[in-house]
Design an enzyme around this catalytic site. Structure first.
Site, PDB file in Angstrom:
ATOM      1  N   ARG A  41      32.254   6.662   5.382  1.00  0.00           N
ATOM      2  CA  ARG A  41      31.410   6.044   6.405  1.00  0.00           C
ATOM      3  C   ARG A  41      31.073   4.598   6.058  1.00  0.00           C
ATOM      4  NH1 ARG A  41      27.304  11.115   7.780  1.00  0.00           N
ATOM      5  NH2 ARG A  41      28.711  12.170   9.233  1.00  0.00           N
ATOM      6  N   LYS A 198      30.686  31.176  14.411  1.00  0.00           N
ATOM      7  CA  LYS A 198      30.009  31.907  15.481  1.00  0.00           C
ATOM      8  C   LYS A 198      30.314  31.359  16.862  1.00  0.00           C
ATOM      9  CE  LYS A 198      26.019  33.293  12.657  1.00  0.00           C
ATOM     10  NZ  LYS A 198      24.549  33.273  12.549  1.00  0.00           N
ATOM     11  N   GLY A 351      33.226  18.216  10.072  1.00  0.00           N
ATOM     12  CA  GLY A 351      33.380  18.106   8.626  1.00  0.00           C
ATOM     13  C   GLY A 351      34.478  18.972   8.042  1.00  0.00           C
ATOM     14  N   GLY A 374      27.954  16.266  14.951  1.00  0.00           N
ATOM     15  CA  GLY A 374      27.189  16.734  16.105  1.00  0.00           C
ATOM     16  C   GLY A 374      27.520  15.959  17.368  1.00  0.00           C
TER      17      GLY A 374
END
Length: 399
Positions: A41, A198, A351, A374
């Protein structure tokens, strides 16, 4: 997406002598001694900073780091290690400035790094009074932090409301262009890979993509729930039986459009979740009650590879198996290499996805690697990110 771009402002000579405030994403991992352990980053932030310096601007850069308590500084919250690494990358001293919201002295052609912006009271809740103070620090605000684009905070949204000029930096602009190419104007067939533990965490993504894509590949624990929906046994594998109805609805939505969710035909199972657990390939219908599904099998991998080879656009979020364990990594490696070899435009984010790409050394073979976790997921959900929204508003006001 109509936004102002910092590259255009620089090309027009509008940054010379101006105070340029760059919101970067420098939230990098560190070891126990505070040393940066992975600097992707930081390196990604360098082009915008160099551009501003070369343009003769007075440059102020800030970022969040971790999750500090507003107004309570602790050494672990400091951007000091980031300043040190940035100094090495830029080849010049990068001073770190604390308590900066009431004013900073920096001359054209020089750079300062402003201490962790989430230490400022009101940052997380986008306090208007703080936003106005931030805007007063600059002539041009540059958002170059896609990783925080899904948050409406002081340095990602509020400052953009009140700064004289608000624009996207080269990294954010590249994300916007890649997302637009992949989702708004894709070359068909468009294939999405969505994997994870999930269904519940990615249900809205699956529902959104089911209305857009030509193929929806599910992997990991998500695939196990879809196998249940298809009437297949999954043994003691991770799954969400309560969401079988939703999985069936996604399958039906795809079928109604003449598209499909490929269900694994064979899988790799083990009796225990361990790196050295014996791995066994089984037909999907033959999974035993005490089996754990930890990867897709070779037949399924080959079918997925063929589908990806024929794709025009590929969106990838999540490995299809427990790729951290070599015995259960073949499915993810096959998928990764198929994407890399494909002539499709590919965009990858998340990630674990980036870790898989790095494991197989395929960074140069993916069309675009997203820097946001996100934020990338929210884009896949079909949401307009707050940072995009405010930059579009400001561009509309300027036109």
């Amino acid at each position: 997406m109509n936004i102002l771009r910092f590259t255009d402002l620089v090309a027009q000579g509008k940054a010379r002598g101006q105070r340029v405030f760059i919101r970067a994403d420098l939230n990098v991992p560190q070891d126990a001694d505070g040393r940066v352990t992975e600097d992707t980053r930081i390196r990604a932030s360098v082009p915008a900073i160099r551009m501003a310096l070369d343009a003769g601007a007075a440059v102020l850069v800030t970022s969040h780091l971790g999750r500090p308590t507003e107004g309570e500084f602790k050494p672990a919250d400091s951007l000091a290690p980031v300043a040190a690494r940035l100094s090495e990358l830029l080849g010049c001293d990068v001073p770190l400035v604390a308590h900066w919201i009431d004013g900073v002295d920096v001359k054209p052609g020089h750079l300062v790094l402003l201490e962790n912006c989430r230490l400022n009271k009101g940052e997380k809740k986008n306090d208007p009074a703080l936003a106005r103070k931030l805007a007063a620090l600059c002539d041009i605000y540059v958002n170059d932090a896609f990783g925080t684009a899904h948050r409406a905070e002081g340095t990602t949204y509020g400052i953009a409301q009140f700064a004289p000029i608000a624009c996207a930096g080269p990294l954010l602009a590249a994300e916007i262009d890649a997302i637009t190419q992949a989702l708004a104007n894709p070359r068909r067939p468009l294939v999405a890979i969505v994997a994870g533990a999930k269904v519940s965490t990615k249900l809205t993504i699956l529902q959104s993509l089911a209305a857009k894509v030509d193929g929806l590949v599910v992997g990991g624990g998500i695939a196990n729930t879809f196998m249940l929906a298809a009437g297949l046994p999954i043994g003691k594998s991770l799954a969400e039986p309560a969401l079988v109805h939703e999985a069936k609805a996604v399958i039906a939505a795809m079928q109604a459009r003449g598209a499909a969710v490929p269900i694994p035909q064979d899988v790799v199972v083990a009796k225990e979740f361990k790196a050295d657990a014996p791995a066994t390939v089984k037909a999907a219908a033959d999974v035993a009650a005490d089996d754990l599904i930890l990867d897709v099998g070779p037949q399924t991998s080959a079918l997925l590879a063929a589908q990806l080879a024929a794709a025009g656009t590929i969106v990838w979020n999540g490995p299809v198996g427990v790729f951290e364990f070599d015995a259960f990594a073949k499915g993810t490696e096959t998928v990764a290499r198929a994407i890399a070899a494909s002539g499709a435009f590919s965009i990858a984010g998340g990630g674990d996805t980036l870790a898989a790409i790095a494991k197989y050394g395929l960074e140069q073979d993916i069309g675009y690697i997203s820097t946001g976790g996100g934020a990338f997921l929210e884009v896949l959900e079909g949401k307009t990110l707050p940072a995009f929204e405010i930059l579009m508003q400001r561009a509309a006001q300027a036109s």
